[in-house]
Design a protein around this motif. Structure first.
Motif, PDB file in Angstrom:
ATOM      1  N   ALA A 160       5.890  -3.469  -1.441  1.00 42.25           N
ATOM      2  CA  ALA A 160       6.251  -4.838  -1.868  1.00 42.25           C
ATOM      3  C   ALA A 160       7.795  -5.275  -1.764  1.00 42.25           C
ATOM      4  O   ALA A 160       8.097  -6.091  -1.075  1.00 42.25           O
ATOM      5  CB  ALA A 160       6.017  -4.963  -3.552  1.00 42.25           C
ATOM      6  N   ARG A 161       8.857  -4.401  -1.784  1.00 35.93           N
ATOM      7  CA  ARG A 161      10.097  -4.553  -1.336  1.00 35.93           C
ATOM      8  C   ARG A 161      10.282  -4.628   0.296  1.00 35.93           C
ATOM      9  O   ARG A 161      11.151  -5.545   0.511  1.00 35.93           O
ATOM     10  CB  ARG A 161      10.977  -3.355  -1.792  1.00 35.93           C
ATOM     11  N   ARG A 162       9.566  -4.244   0.818  1.00 34.19           N
ATOM     12  CA  ARG A 162       9.493  -4.322   2.299  1.00 34.19           C
ATOM     13  C   ARG A 162       8.785  -5.572   2.922  1.00 34.19           C
ATOM     14  O   ARG A 162       9.026  -5.823   4.037  1.00 34.19           O
ATOM     15  CB  ARG A 162       9.039  -2.915   2.972  1.00 34.19           C
ATOM     16  N   GLY A 163       8.234  -6.391   2.130  1.00 30.86           N
ATOM     17  CA  GLY A 163       7.490  -7.471   2.573  1.00 30.86           C
ATOM     18  C   GLY A 163       5.907  -7.281   3.152  1.00 30.86           C
ATOM     19  O   GLY A 163       5.436  -8.305   3.576  1.00 30.86           O
ATOM     20  N   VAL A 164       5.591  -6.081   2.918  1.00 30.90           N
ATOM     21  CA  VAL A 164       4.294  -5.811   3.358  1.00 30.90           C
ATOM     22  C   VAL A 164       3.221  -6.289   2.372  1.00 30.90           C
ATOM     23  O   VAL A 164       2.017  -6.650   2.809  1.00 30.90           O
ATOM     24  CB  VAL A 164       4.003  -4.400   3.739  1.00 30.90           C
ATOM     25  N   LEU A 165       3.387  -6.063   1.209  1.00 28.46           N
ATOM     26  CA  LEU A 165       2.625  -6.632   0.034  1.00 28.46           C
ATOM     27  C   LEU A 165       3.205  -7.704  -0.789  1.00 28.46           C
ATOM     28  O   LEU A 165       4.418  -7.652  -1.033  1.00 28.46           O
ATOM     29  CB  LEU A 165       2.397  -5.503  -0.925  1.00 28.46           C
ATOM     30  N   GLU A 166       2.281  -8.586  -1.183  1.00 26.83           N
ATOM     31  CA  GLU A 166       2.959  -9.561  -2.164  1.00 26.83           C
ATOM     32  C   GLU A 166       2.265  -9.245  -3.388  1.00 26.83           C
ATOM     33  O   GLU A 166       0.916  -9.049  -3.615  1.00 26.83           O
ATOM     34  CB  GLU A 166       2.470 -11.052  -1.774  1.00 26.83           C
ATOM     35  N   GLY A 167       3.044  -9.315  -4.829  1.00 27.22           N
ATOM     36  CA  GLY A 167       2.404  -9.017  -5.959  1.00 27.22           C
ATOM     37  C   GLY A 167       2.275 -10.170  -6.834  1.00 27.22           C
ATOM     38  O   GLY A 167       3.139 -10.981  -6.703  1.00 27.22           O
ATOM     39  N   SER A 168       1.493 -10.111  -7.719  1.00 20.50           N
ATOM     40  CA  SER A 168       1.154 -11.208  -8.618  1.00 20.50           C
ATOM     41  C   SER A 168       0.669 -10.492 -10.125  1.00 20.50           C
ATOM     42  O   SER A 168       0.299  -9.238 -10.058  1.00 20.50           O
ATOM     43  CB  SER A 168       0.023 -12.237  -8.131  1.00 20.50           C
ATOM     44  N   ARG A 169       0.798 -11.356 -10.847  1.00 21.37           N
ATOM     45  CA  ARG A 169       0.310 -10.985 -12.465  1.00 21.37           C
ATOM     46  C   ARG A 169      -0.436 -11.728 -13.116  1.00 21.37           C
ATOM     47  O   ARG A 169      -0.262 -13.085 -12.926  1.00 21.37           O
ATOM     48  CB  ARG A 169       1.805 -10.339 -13.240  1.00 21.37           C
ATOM     49  N   LEU A 170      -1.591 -11.500 -14.022  1.00 23.45           N
ATOM     50  CA  LEU A 170      -2.357 -12.327 -14.872  1.00 23.45           C
ATOM     51  C   LEU A 170      -2.327 -11.449 -16.061  1.00 23.45           C
ATOM     52  O   LEU A 170      -3.089 -10.313 -16.016  1.00 23.45           O
ATOM     53  CB  LEU A 170      -3.623 -12.482 -14.162  1.00 23.45           C
ATOM     54  N   GLY A 171      -1.385 -12.031 -16.963  1.00 27.50           N
ATOM     55  CA  GLY A 171      -1.681 -11.104 -18.471  1.00 27.50           C
ATOM     56  C   GLY A 171      -0.994  -9.864 -18.011  1.00 27.50           C
ATOM     57  O   GLY A 171       0.164  -9.912 -17.480  1.00 27.50           O
ATOM     58  N   ARG A 172      -1.474  -8.715 -18.392  1.00 28.55           N
ATOM     59  CA  ARG A 172      -1.035  -7.468 -18.065  1.00 28.55           C
ATOM     60  C   ARG A 172      -1.351  -6.718 -16.963  1.00 28.55           C
ATOM     61  O   ARG A 172      -0.793  -5.704 -16.688  1.00 28.55           O
ATOM     62  CB  ARG A 172      -1.402  -6.505 -19.365  1.00 28.55           C
TER      63      ARG A 172
END
Length: 335
Positions: free
Chosen positions: A76-88
């Motif tokens: 994620a820090r390297r820009g390969v993955l994108e993170g998202s959150r829904l609730g927990r």
């Protein structure tokens, strides 16, 4: 000589570029396995998978929970993955840039091992001279040249039987700031018996042994693939491993002219075996990935789909961008 599979970089180190894909190392790199898993089953749709599901899938390959979570965070820090959150619940998907890179890479891997174009007898020569105090730049240039299919004939002089593409030219301009010269021409053989032929820039015997090792490793698996006896986690593990191994061959053997190779060169048998295993395990591997993801999701994930070698040749594109919750932080010839 070290095994050709000890090449550190299959994807080049892009330095300060926003997207930095993980190094393809010998053995199982948690980051590399994570990228392969997501690419193999979500490349076209870029659907987000629960982080717990990704951890579980990596766990089936031998990656510890801590190692899996660290790999996801670093990607994620390297820009390969994108993170998202829904609730927990946190989820991750391939970034658009990573998906495009991986699609182009997959297409290149298959095209490089299936090309039947006749060689025109010409070599592309890249000569460069960088001062000793620019060692980082020199390493980056060598890694990029290796990625482009070049090999060092002499120190500071790299060659390839292929034309220099516009994309390759742009990369060389970026890395050398003009400290490079490119030619294309034919070899002028000397009468001396000790001159070095361009093909000697590659260790042909070592590459041949690598092809032979690949065939010995995967041929015994074919009966189980064809009979459907390999499924579940075993199918996913085998499919990931065969891709991570085969993807190295275009760097080791970058469309070297068949006219200069042994008559029994194993490029085509290796390519056919790879396709038989990778395509043959697509359906059972996809079913297993779906089942694991559904354990951690509220509903089935329709975006999970295994692609085949034919899809890779055609170019797997991220055509669909499913709605996701907003991210809360990224977790010409010669004469």
């Amino acid at each position: 000589m070290a095994s050709p599979f000890d090449i550190d970089e299959i994807y080049p180190d892009d330095g300060d570029q926003p997207l930095r894909l993980p190094r393809r190392q010998v053995g199982n790199s948690p980051q590399g396995v994570a990228v392969t898993l997501l690419a193999d089953y979500t490349l076209r749709t870029r659907v987000a998978l629960p982080s717990a599901a990704i951890v579980a899938l990596l766990g089936e390959t031998g990656v510890t929970t801590a190692g899996a979570r660290t790999a996801i965070s670093r990607l994620a820090r390297r820009g390969v993955l994108e993170g998202s959150r829904l609730g927990r619940r946190s989820s991750y998907r391939l970034s658009r840039a990573a998906a495009a890179n991986l699609s182009a890479g997959g297409q290149w891997i298959l095209a490089s091992t299936t090309s039947t174009a006749r060689w025109d007898g010409c070599w592309t020569i890249v000569a460069f001279s960088l001062p000793q105090d620019r060692s980082t730049q020199r390493r980056a240039l060598r890694a990029q040249l290796r990625w482009l299919g070049y090999a060092p004939l002499y120190d500071g002089l790299w060659i390839s039987p292929q034309e220099l593409t516009s994309a390759a030219r742009a990369e060389l301009d970026r890395l050398t700031l003009g400290a490079v010269t490119v030619f294309r021409g034919r070899q002028s053989a000397l009468a001396s018996a000790i001159h070095r032929a361009p093909i000697e820039a590659w260790d042909i015997e070592a590459i041949g042994r690598s092809y032979d090792g690949f065939l010995r490793r995967w041929t015994p698996l074919l009966p189980g693939v064809r009979s459907g006896q390999i499924d579940g986690a075993a199918a996913v593990r085998a499919r990931t491993e065969v891709m991570d191994t085969f993807r190295r061959f275009p760097v080791l053997d970058p469309q070297l002219p068949v006219e200069l190779l042994p008559r029994d060169w194993l490029r085509r048998p290796a390519r056919e075996l790879f396709a038989a295993v990778y395509d043959g395990l697509a359906a059972p591997a996809e079913r297993h990935v779906r089942a694991v993801v559904e354990r951690f999701a509220d509903a089935a994930q329709p975006g999970i789909a295994a692609h085949t070698t034919a899809d890779l040749v055609a170019g797997v594109r991220a055509d669909v961008d499913p709605a996701q919750p907003s991210a809360s932080g990224s977790a010409t010839g010669c004469s």
